[in-house]
Motif scaffolding. Structure first.
Motif, PDB file in Angstrom:
ATOM      1  N   GLN A  49      -8.772   3.390  -5.063  1.00 31.13           N
ATOM      2  CA  GLN A  49      -7.866   4.546  -5.128  1.00 31.13           C
ATOM      3  C   GLN A  49      -8.601   5.768  -5.662  1.00 31.13           C
ATOM      4  O   GLN A  49      -8.135   6.894  -5.532  1.00 31.13           O
ATOM      5  CB  GLN A  49      -6.665   4.217  -5.998  1.00 31.13           C
ATOM      6  CG  GLN A  49      -5.772   3.168  -5.363  1.00 31.13           C
ATOM      7  CD  GLN A  49      -4.517   2.887  -6.153  1.00 31.13           C
ATOM      8  OE1 GLN A  49      -4.267   3.502  -7.180  1.00 31.13           O
ATOM      9  NE2 GLN A  49      -3.724   1.965  -5.682  1.00 31.13           N
ATOM     10  N   THR A  55      -8.558   7.357 -14.223  1.00 27.76           N
ATOM     11  CA  THR A  55      -7.309   7.854 -13.631  1.00 27.76           C
ATOM     12  C   THR A  55      -6.626   6.850 -12.701  1.00 27.76           C
ATOM     13  O   THR A  55      -5.459   7.028 -12.373  1.00 27.76           O
ATOM     14  CB  THR A  55      -7.553   9.149 -12.830  1.00 27.76           C
ATOM     15  OG1 THR A  55      -8.549   8.891 -11.838  1.00 27.76           O
ATOM     16  CG2 THR A  55      -8.023  10.274 -13.737  1.00 27.76           C
ATOM     17  N   LYS A  56      -7.336   5.822 -12.276  1.00 27.24           N
ATOM     18  CA  LYS A  56      -6.717   4.799 -11.418  1.00 27.24           C
ATOM     19  C   LYS A  56      -7.152   3.427 -11.893  1.00 27.24           C
ATOM     20  O   LYS A  56      -8.312   3.233 -12.252  1.00 27.24           O
ATOM     21  CB  LYS A  56      -7.152   4.977  -9.959  1.00 27.24           C
ATOM     22  CG  LYS A  56      -6.771   6.311  -9.346  1.00 27.24           C
ATOM     23  CD  LYS A  56      -5.306   6.397  -9.026  1.00 27.24           C
ATOM     24  CE  LYS A  56      -4.978   7.759  -8.443  1.00 27.24           C
ATOM     25  NZ  LYS A  56      -3.570   8.001  -8.272  1.00 27.24           N
ATOM     26  N   ALA A 131      -4.185  13.100 -17.925  1.00 26.92           N
ATOM     27  CA  ALA A 131      -4.237  12.396 -16.641  1.00 26.92           C
ATOM     28  C   ALA A 131      -4.841  11.002 -16.763  1.00 26.92           C
ATOM     29  O   ALA A 131      -4.875  10.261 -15.782  1.00 26.92           O
ATOM     30  CB  ALA A 131      -5.053  13.206 -15.647  1.00 26.92           C
ATOM     31  N   SER A 132      -5.304  10.651 -17.951  1.00 30.39           N
ATOM     32  CA  SER A 132      -5.969   9.360 -18.108  1.00 30.39           C
ATOM     33  C   SER A 132      -4.951   8.224 -18.160  1.00 30.39           C
ATOM     34  O   SER A 132      -3.877   8.357 -18.740  1.00 30.39           O
ATOM     35  CB  SER A 132      -6.793   9.369 -19.397  1.00 30.39           C
ATOM     36  OG  SER A 132      -7.155   8.061 -19.737  1.00 30.39           O
ATOM     37  N   GLY A 191      -7.463  14.686 -13.522  1.00 23.48           N
ATOM     38  CA  GLY A 191      -6.709  13.724 -12.713  1.00 23.48           C
ATOM     39  C   GLY A 191      -7.229  13.610 -11.295  1.00 23.48           C
ATOM     40  O   GLY A 191      -7.039  12.595 -10.641  1.00 23.48           O
ATOM     41  N   ARG A 192      -7.869  14.677 -10.801  1.00 20.87           N
ATOM     42  CA  ARG A 192      -8.349  14.629  -9.414  1.00 20.87           C
ATOM     43  C   ARG A 192      -9.867  14.520  -9.343  1.00 20.87           C
ATOM     44  O   ARG A 192     -10.445  14.612  -8.249  1.00 20.87           O
ATOM     45  CB  ARG A 192      -7.873  15.863  -8.652  1.00 20.87           C
ATOM     46  CG  ARG A 192      -6.343  15.923  -8.602  1.00 20.87           C
ATOM     47  CD  ARG A 192      -5.808  16.314  -7.244  1.00 20.87           C
ATOM     48  NE  ARG A 192      -4.433  15.856  -7.111  1.00 20.87           N
ATOM     49  CZ  ARG A 192      -3.372  16.649  -7.052  1.00 20.87           C
ATOM     50  NH1 ARG A 192      -3.540  17.941  -7.081  1.00 20.87           N
ATOM     51  NH2 ARG A 192      -2.161  16.141  -6.936  1.00 20.87           N
ATOM     52  N   VAL A 196     -11.321   9.703  -4.031  1.00 20.63           N
ATOM     53  CA  VAL A 196     -12.073   9.060  -2.946  1.00 20.63           C
ATOM     54  C   VAL A 196     -12.556  10.051  -1.890  1.00 20.63           C
ATOM     55  O   VAL A 196     -13.402   9.717  -1.072  1.00 20.63           O
ATOM     56  CB  VAL A 196     -11.260   7.931  -2.275  1.00 20.63           C
ATOM     57  CG1 VAL A 196     -11.158   6.739  -3.179  1.00 20.63           C
ATOM     58  CG2 VAL A 196      -9.893   8.430  -1.856  1.00 20.63           C
ATOM     59  N   GLY A 197     -12.036  11.272  -1.954  1.00 26.11           N
ATOM     60  CA  GLY A 197     -12.509  12.280  -1.011  1.00 26.11           C
ATOM     61  C   GLY A 197     -13.751  13.008  -1.497  1.00 26.11           C
ATOM     62  O   GLY A 197     -14.343  13.805  -0.763  1.00 26.11           O
TER      63      GLY A 197
ATOM     64  N   ARG B  54       4.052  13.588 -13.378  1.00 32.15           N
ATOM     65  CA  ARG B  54       2.904  14.173 -12.678  1.00 32.15           C
ATOM     66  C   ARG B  54       3.042  14.016 -11.164  1.00 32.15           C
ATOM     67  O   ARG B  54       2.692  14.908 -10.403  1.00 32.15           O
ATOM     68  CB  ARG B  54       1.644  13.471 -13.180  1.00 32.15           C
ATOM     69  CG  ARG B  54       0.378  14.039 -12.609  1.00 32.15           C
ATOM     70  CD  ARG B  54      -0.858  13.353 -13.179  1.00 32.15           C
ATOM     71  NE  ARG B  54      -1.937  13.534 -12.230  1.00 32.15           N
ATOM     72  CZ  ARG B  54      -2.879  12.661 -11.980  1.00 32.15           C
ATOM     73  NH1 ARG B  54      -2.897  11.517 -12.625  1.00 32.15           N
ATOM     74  NH2 ARG B  54      -3.808  12.905 -11.103  1.00 32.15           N
ATOM     75  N   GLN B  82      -1.790   7.348  -4.253  1.00 31.44           N
ATOM     76  CA  GLN B  82      -2.932   6.468  -4.510  1.00 31.44           C
ATOM     77  C   GLN B  82      -4.239   7.216  -4.559  1.00 31.44           C
ATOM     78  O   GLN B  82      -5.062   7.011  -5.431  1.00 31.44           O
ATOM     79  CB  GLN B  82      -3.111   5.485  -3.362  1.00 31.44           C
ATOM     80  CG  GLN B  82      -2.120   4.416  -3.190  1.00 31.44           C
ATOM     81  CD  GLN B  82      -2.584   3.562  -2.014  1.00 31.44           C
ATOM     82  OE1 GLN B  82      -3.364   2.640  -2.179  1.00 31.44           O
ATOM     83  NE2 GLN B  82      -2.098   3.863  -0.832  1.00 31.44           N
ATOM     84  N   TYR B  83      -4.455   8.027  -3.545  1.00 28.29           N
ATOM     85  CA  TYR B  83      -5.782   8.612  -3.366  1.00 28.29           C
ATOM     86  C   TYR B  83      -5.896  10.041  -3.883  1.00 28.29           C
ATOM     87  O   TYR B  83      -6.969  10.635  -3.818  1.00 28.29           O
ATOM     88  CB  TYR B  83      -6.173   8.574  -1.883  1.00 28.29           C
ATOM     89  CG  TYR B  83      -6.158   7.174  -1.307  1.00 28.29           C
ATOM     90  CD1 TYR B  83      -7.057   6.220  -1.779  1.00 28.29           C
ATOM     91  CD2 TYR B  83      -5.253   6.797  -0.341  1.00 28.29           C
ATOM     92  CE1 TYR B  83      -7.047   4.931  -1.273  1.00 28.29           C
ATOM     93  CE2 TYR B  83      -5.236   5.503   0.170  1.00 28.29           C
ATOM     94  CZ  TYR B  83      -6.133   4.580  -0.303  1.00 28.29           C
ATOM     95  OH  TYR B  83      -6.124   3.309   0.201  1.00 28.29           O
ATOM     96  N   ASP B  84      -4.780  10.605  -4.341  1.00 26.84           N
ATOM     97  CA  ASP B  84      -4.787  11.984  -4.818  1.00 26.84           C
ATOM     98  C   ASP B  84      -5.383  12.932  -3.784  1.00 26.84           C
ATOM     99  O   ASP B  84      -6.173  13.824  -4.111  1.00 26.84           O
ATOM    100  CB  ASP B  84      -5.562  12.100  -6.148  1.00 26.84           C
ATOM    101  CG  ASP B  84      -4.647  11.851  -7.337  1.00 26.84           C
ATOM    102  OD1 ASP B  84      -3.475  12.227  -7.251  1.00 26.84           O
ATOM    103  OD2 ASP B  84      -5.108  11.276  -8.331  1.00 26.84           O
ATOM    104  N   ARG B  85      -5.052  12.696  -2.528  1.00 30.05           N
ATOM    105  CA  ARG B  85      -5.534  13.572  -1.455  1.00 30.05           C
ATOM    106  C   ARG B  85      -4.348  13.908  -0.552  1.00 30.05           C
ATOM    107  O   ARG B  85      -3.407  13.121  -0.437  1.00 30.05           O
ATOM    108  CB  ARG B  85      -6.598  12.857  -0.612  1.00 30.05           C
ATOM    109  CG  ARG B  85      -7.921  12.697  -1.310  1.00 30.05           C
ATOM    110  CD  ARG B  85      -8.886  11.948  -0.433  1.00 30.05           C
ATOM    111  NE  ARG B  85      -9.279  12.716   0.743  1.00 30.05           N
ATOM    112  CZ  ARG B  85      -9.928  12.186   1.783  1.00 30.05           C
ATOM    113  NH1 ARG B  85     -10.235  10.916   1.799  1.00 30.05           N
ATOM    114  NH2 ARG B  85     -10.268  12.930   2.813  1.00 30.05           N
TER     115      ARG B  85
END
Lengths: 570, 316
Positions: A49, A55-56, A131-132, A191-192, A196-197, B54, B82-85
């Motif tokens: 994720q 964060t995940k 965001a943690s 948080g971002r 994965v991007g 959030r 899930q992916y924050d995208r």
């Protein structure tokens, strides 16, 4: 931390009538001396994720973290001891609240930036960011640790209160690169970070591997980190492997076929009961190796809703929450037959939530009352449950049958079978059990959110073996105190007693004292049985025969928790 | 014809809207949410509430749906939890992979199914026709899930084809296309063979019916060779029934390919949607379902156009 994730219910092995060859878990499996080079192919069920464990918390993100990041201090999953990792050692103040950590010299991140104490302090800051999702794991009593960088190689850590496990808590804190992530953290966008991007070269760390490629839905490729800080006993630079390819295979049947065909070397999870027989045959044919990791830390659990007033207006309230009912159930279920029927012998009977695998904290002195349905009937009679009309079913004082609903998780064979055996055994002593298999999420919601249920039969997952790290299970105020969650004040005198002993146990710095106190906690627990445990399954994993130098453990990731020393035959 | 296409396109938009909305609402209504799935239940309640806030999961379903709808009309389908995208970033690549699989399977099914259907429909007796019919019945009776498991098993045993995935880690450059074709064999066969069987059966029946028509009998009576009559004169009218169900086949193809994607680890929409469902990623589920509906709508439109070309009466 003891977790109750429905989707993480540990799948248990049951199809083995004969046990596989046990290995000494402290000895690397695989036999031959490790050789440097080669590629390991691992399969996981889902995409990561994120590349950021802060964060995940999914299993694949955890695996990415084990491969690419390192900790200052880690828990050796085989010995369960705390050991220095990026740190070379530490000292502790007299009061046990302040630790001075000395970092190894000359360590650098994979991108060449030197590692310093500022990175450790930064990692703690990031862990406490909004965001943690790992903040709870690096807090003591709900309070933060204070970290300061005394000099580039020294970190001073002050605990808010004495904490028995001490620096063990740092196993929950992978070290993140301050030079890469500080701007993101300061901008409130942590948080971002490393989603994965993100480009793979943005992700750097101190772990044995470097993220080299991510193809969504297909694979994640890791290559050797040439700057990794560890060497083996012979001075050979670690990691042994050149590459790790993590393939994403959603279907577990396809995963097993790939393993048998030699297209993957290992799976990220233990094998399912139904896969044992074909994998045993493949092992006998020399195509895979099957490792017996021993008895799980996570036995099955049956508990009643002990929240005061949960059965207000229900006549069953007079007996459903009584200790005697749970004691009678424990006596009425034949654990030996239970193990044979539910797990086909691949399990051991248990009488408490801490299994014999947890060597340091298991109490061998706890009573193991034998199967005794006659005594169970006496106990039930003592709370007013007798067969008043001779129909074989017990009735309460109002003549209503002694009946309750048992929720369990659908699709987990051992839970479904186990619930059926419990129902049948309890029928013999006159209790009627309505087994209701539900989706895992629905079961969790019933006891965690709605808190409207009679009883639950479920499996609770452990990610730490130290009871102080599982305090939320034992303490009445804990969020994992499943039978009566998050109490403001202890509902019963025995829970108050456990709270007091656990508070001392958590704060004690002497291991002997901590063990003595936890033995006492387990004793009180066994007397009142808020949770009844029947069996703990044996856990097996399979790998290809070319994998060597494994140090498997019962906690996930079972094989890849120490990836730098895994090797393959060429 | 333009009015016909516009009418069909409007129906397609409604279909996509209905499917995405239903997916979003149903995923929200299911027990549990992304936060409990993601954090587990050991996390403190404060941490869970913070995360719900959030991601907007503390809103009511109606409010969340309103917000999503308002954004969706601007083609913003929300963020994957899930992916924050953004969902619209995640979907195209996976949709393209599903399309590669679906188009290959459809091509395979058409190339195999139609000629065999004409063959078995035009020859009611004979060993070859009987063999084709038997094979079709077997393939039709096996769901794509089972077919793919069987093919994966064969691939595992023989080592002829990769068991899963879409590409090899080690292959780059010019070999990539061959590598893709190599990886396509198992999933495309798993999706395409049952479809080929379906097309074969439909085409065989249609061919048999057309061969009994007076105009065919008259042509045969004039001494035109049987095979020429079958392949030249009877083929076009015999394609009408097949063309009319092509849209449905495309729908079947899509649902079939979702299951096959999971078994064969094909990185398409089906796999993405399964992961999204497991994680209760509401916006991604809605996005995947909506994209699936777009596929279906396009398939139906495509088949209507083909039918219109084959049979002008359909345009009316």
């Amino acid at each position: 931390m003891r977790t109750l994730r429905a989707f993480v219910v540990i799948t248990v092995l049951v199809s083995a009538a004969t046990a596989c060859r046990a290995r000494d878990r402290a000895t690397p499996a695989g036999g031959t001396a490790p050789v440097r080079g080669g590629e390991l192919v691992v399969s996981v069920r889902t995409d990561p994720q994120s590349f950021n464990w802060f964060t995940k918390r999914d299993g694949t993100t955890q695996l990415v973290t084990y491969l690419t990041q390192a900790r200052a201090v880690r828990v050796n999953r085989v010995t369960q001891e705390t050991e220095p990792w990026l740190a070379e050692g530490w000292t502790r103040s007299e009061d046990g609240r302040r630790y001075t950590l000395t970092l190894r010299p000359g360590i650098a991140f994979a991108d060449g930036q030197p590692f310093t104490s500022a990175d450790v302090v930064f990692s703690a800051d990031a862990a406490y960011d909004e965001a943690s999702v790992i903040a709870d794991g690096v807090m003591v009593g709900g309070k933060r640790l204070q970290m300061t960088a005394a000099d580039p190689r020294t970190v001073v850590i002050t605990f808010p209160e004495p904490f028995g496990p001490g620096l063990r808590i740092l196993d929950n804190l992978p070290i993140m690169p301050k030079h890469r992530l500080e701007p993101t953290l300061r901008a409130g966008a942590f948080g971002r970070a490393w989603g994965v991007g993100a480009p793979v070269d943005e992700v750097t760390g101190l772990g044995p591997f470097v993220l080299a490629e991510y193809v969504p839905g297909q694979r994640i490729v890791f290559t050797r980190n040439p700057r990794y800080f560890r060497k083996d006993a012979n001075g050979v630079q670690l990691p042994y492997l050149d590459r790790v390819v993590v393939q994403i295979v959603s279907d577990q049947d396809a995963e097993v076929l790939r393993l048998q065909a030699g297209q993957v070397d290992m799976s990220g999870a233990e094998i399912r009961p139904e896969d044992y027989a074909p994998l045993r045959r493949a092992a006998d044919a020399g195509r895979v190796q099957l490792l017996d990791l021993g008895v799980t830390y996570d036995p099955d659990s049956l508990w009643f809703n002990l929240k005061p007033g949960a059965f207000g207006g229900d006549p069953r309230a007079a007996w459903l929450q009584r200790d005697e009912l749970r004691q009678a159930i424990s006596l009425a279920v034949d654990r030996k037959a239970f193990v044979d029927t539910v797990f086909l012998g691949a399990a051991v009977p248990v009488w408490g939530p801490v299994t014999s695998s947890n060597k340091k904290w298991y109490s061998a002195d706890l009573p193991h009352p034998p199967y005794d349905p006659a005594r169970a009937r006496q106990l039930l009679a003592s709370i007013g449950l007798t067969d008043r009309n001779g129909d074989g079913v017990l009735e309460d004082a109002h003549g209503a049958p002694a009946r309750f609903t048992l929720l369990t998780q659908k699709g987990i064979t051992s839970l479904e079978r186990g619930a059926a055996v419990i129902r049948d055994d309890l029928k013999k002593v006159g209790l009627v059990v309505d087994v209701v298999p539900l989706e895992g999420n629905t079961v969790v919601k019933s006891f965690l959110v709605d808190q409207q249920y009679d009883a639950v039969y479920f499996r609770v997952g452990t990610t730490e073996t130290d009871p102080a790290s599982n305090a939320d299970y034992w303490l009445s105020s804990g969020g994992s105190h499943v039978w009566n969650l998050a109490q403001k004040t202890p509902a019963t005198p025995w829970e108050r007693r456990i709270d007091e002993m656990m508070a001392r146990q958590i704060a004690a710095l002497d291991d002997g004292e901590r063990k003595r106190l936890f033995d006492e906690v387990q004793k009180v627990f066994a007397e009142h049985l808020p949770v009844i445990n029947f069996a703990a399954a044996r856990i097996y994993v399979a790998t290809s025969t070319r994998v060597t130098n494994l140090t498997p453990t019962l906690l996930r990731p079972m094989l890849l928790w120490s990836p730098d020393t895994i090797a393959v035959k060429h | 014809m333009i009015a016909y296409v516009v009418r069909r396109a409007l129906v397609a938009v409604l279909l996509v809207f209905a499917v995405s909305s239903a997916s979003l609402v149903l995923t929200r209504l299911a027990p549990g949410d992304f936060v409990t799935e993601s954090l587990g239940t050991h996390a403190s309640r404060e941490a869970m509430e913070r995360m719900r806030e959030r991601y907007g999961l503390n809103k009511s379903i109606a409010q969340q749906y309103r917000d999503w709808l308002a954004a969706a009309v601007r083609l913003d389908f929300g963020y994957s939890l899930q992916y924050d995208r953004p969902v619209r970033e995640l979907i195209p690549e996976r949709a393209a992979n599903t399309a590669i699989l679906a188009v290959t399977a459809l091509g395979l099914a058409t190339v195999i199914g139609l000629p065999l259907g004409v063959l078995s429909g035009s020859r009611r007796s004979g060993a070859l026709a009987a063999l084709v019919r038997a094979a079709s019945v077997v393939l039709l009776s096996m769901p794509p899930l089972l077919t793919s498991l069987f093919l994966v098993f064969v691939a595992a045993r023989t080592g002829w084809f990769p068991i899963g995935g879409m590409s090899s880690a080690a292959v780059t450059g010019g070999g990539a296309l061959l590598d893709l074709v190599h990886h396509l064999v198992v999933p495309a066969a798993a999706v395409g063979l049952p479809l080929a069987a379906m097309l074969e059966r439909l085409q065989a029946q249609a061919t048999t019916d057309v061969i009994g028509e007076p105009f065919v009998l008259a042509t045969l009576a004039r001494g035109v060779p049987y095979s020429r009559v079958v392949w030249r004169d009877a083929l076009k009218p015999a394609l009408r029934p097949v063309a009319s169900v092509y849209g449905l086949i495309v729908g079947t193809l899509l649902s079939g390919s979702f299951a096959v994607e999971v078994i064969t680890a094909w990185p398409g929409l089906g796999k993405l949607m399964l992961d999204a469902l497991r994680a209760r990623d509401v916006f991604l589920v809605a996005g995947c379902a909506g994209t699936g509906a777009i596929f279906l709508a396009f398939g139906t439109l495509f088949s209507d156009l083909i039918l219109g070309l084959v049979d002008p009466r359909a345009r009316e």
